[in-house]
Motif scaffolding. Structure first.
Motif, short mmCIF file in Angstrom:
data_model
loop_
_atom_site.label_atom_id
_atom_site.label_comp_id
_atom_site.label_asym_id
_atom_site.label_seq_id
_atom_site.Cartn_x
_atom_site.Cartn_y
_atom_site.Cartn_z
N ASP A 37 39.18 51.10 42.10
CA ASP A 37 38.94 50.05 43.07
C ASP A 37 40.00 48.96 42.88
O ASP A 37 40.51 48.77 41.76
CB ASP A 37 37.54 49.46 42.84
CG ASP A 37 37.18 48.40 43.85
OD1 ASP A 37 36.74 48.77 44.96
OD2 ASP A 37 37.33 47.20 43.52
N ASP A 38 40.35 48.24 43.93
CA ASP A 38 41.35 47.16 43.82
C ASP A 38 40.98 46.14 42.75
O ASP A 38 41.85 45.55 42.11
CB ASP A 38 41.53 46.44 45.15
CG ASP A 38 42.28 47.28 46.17
OD1 ASP A 38 42.95 48.26 45.78
OD2 ASP A 38 42.17 46.96 47.38
N ASN A 39 39.68 45.90 42.56
CA ASN A 39 39.21 44.89 41.61
C ASN A 39 38.66 45.51 40.32
O ASN A 39 37.87 44.87 39.62
CB ASN A 39 38.14 44.02 42.27
CG ASN A 39 38.70 43.28 43.46
OD1 ASN A 39 39.72 42.62 43.37
ND2 ASN A 39 38.05 43.42 44.60
N ALA A 40 39.08 46.73 40.02
CA ALA A 40 38.58 47.40 38.82
C ALA A 40 38.91 46.61 37.56
O ALA A 40 39.89 45.87 37.51
CB ALA A 40 39.20 48.80 38.72
N ILE A 41 38.06 46.80 36.57
CA ILE A 41 38.24 46.19 35.26
C ILE A 41 38.37 47.32 34.25
O ILE A 41 37.63 48.30 34.30
CB ILE A 41 37.04 45.31 34.89
CG1 ILE A 41 36.97 44.10 35.83
CG2 ILE A 41 37.09 44.88 33.43
CD1 ILE A 41 35.70 43.29 35.69
N CYS A 42 39.33 47.19 33.34
CA CYS A 42 39.49 48.16 32.26
C CYS A 42 39.49 47.40 30.94
O CYS A 42 40.27 46.46 30.75
CB CYS A 42 40.80 48.94 32.42
SG CYS A 42 41.03 50.20 31.15
#
Length: 127
Positions: A30-35
């Motif tokens: 997703d564009d706003n993904a968090i890793c």
């Protein structure tokens, strides 16, 4: 997009990762993904930052070896190894999906270690 589609997306992601195709590799996010990288205490916010970080890695991996992908619903786990300059690192990646895209990933990295001899009578070596 349920389990069959998620599994297909994961297979494409890992194939692209192994091939060094950064665009296809990051289609899963997703564009706003968090890793998150818990061991180093780092959080990467946004697909563009994650892709930029990986594209600037000074020691590009020379190989990925996926041992197992397992999941259900929106939570999927991948166990794999990465080869950096002939040194293998074991990784567990946890991906959470929403609407067919990864919204949160946590990666745990670990170096292999020598098995202690004292427990050899109870174990078998994994090949």
């Amino acid at each position: 997009m349920q389990e069959a589609n998620i599994r297909e997306a994961l297979d494409a992601h890992w194939h692209a990762s192994a091939a060094g195709d950064l665009d296809v590799e990051h289609d899963i996010y997703d564009d706003n993904a968090i890793c998150d990288y818990p061991q180093s205490g780092e959080r990467i916010i946004g697909r563009s930052n994650l892709q930029a970080l990986r594209s600037h890695h000074p020691d590009k991996p020379s190989g990925f070896n996926v041992q197992r992908i397992q999941g259900e619903g929106d939570l999927w786990i991948t166990e794999y190894t990465i080869d950096y300059k002939g040194r293998v690192t074991c990784v567990v990646g946890v991906m959470e999906f929403r609407a067919g895209k990864v919204i949160h990933e946590t990666q745990y990295f670990s170096d292999p270690f020598e098995a202690p001899g004292w427990r050899s009578q109870w174990v078998r070596q994994i090949v």
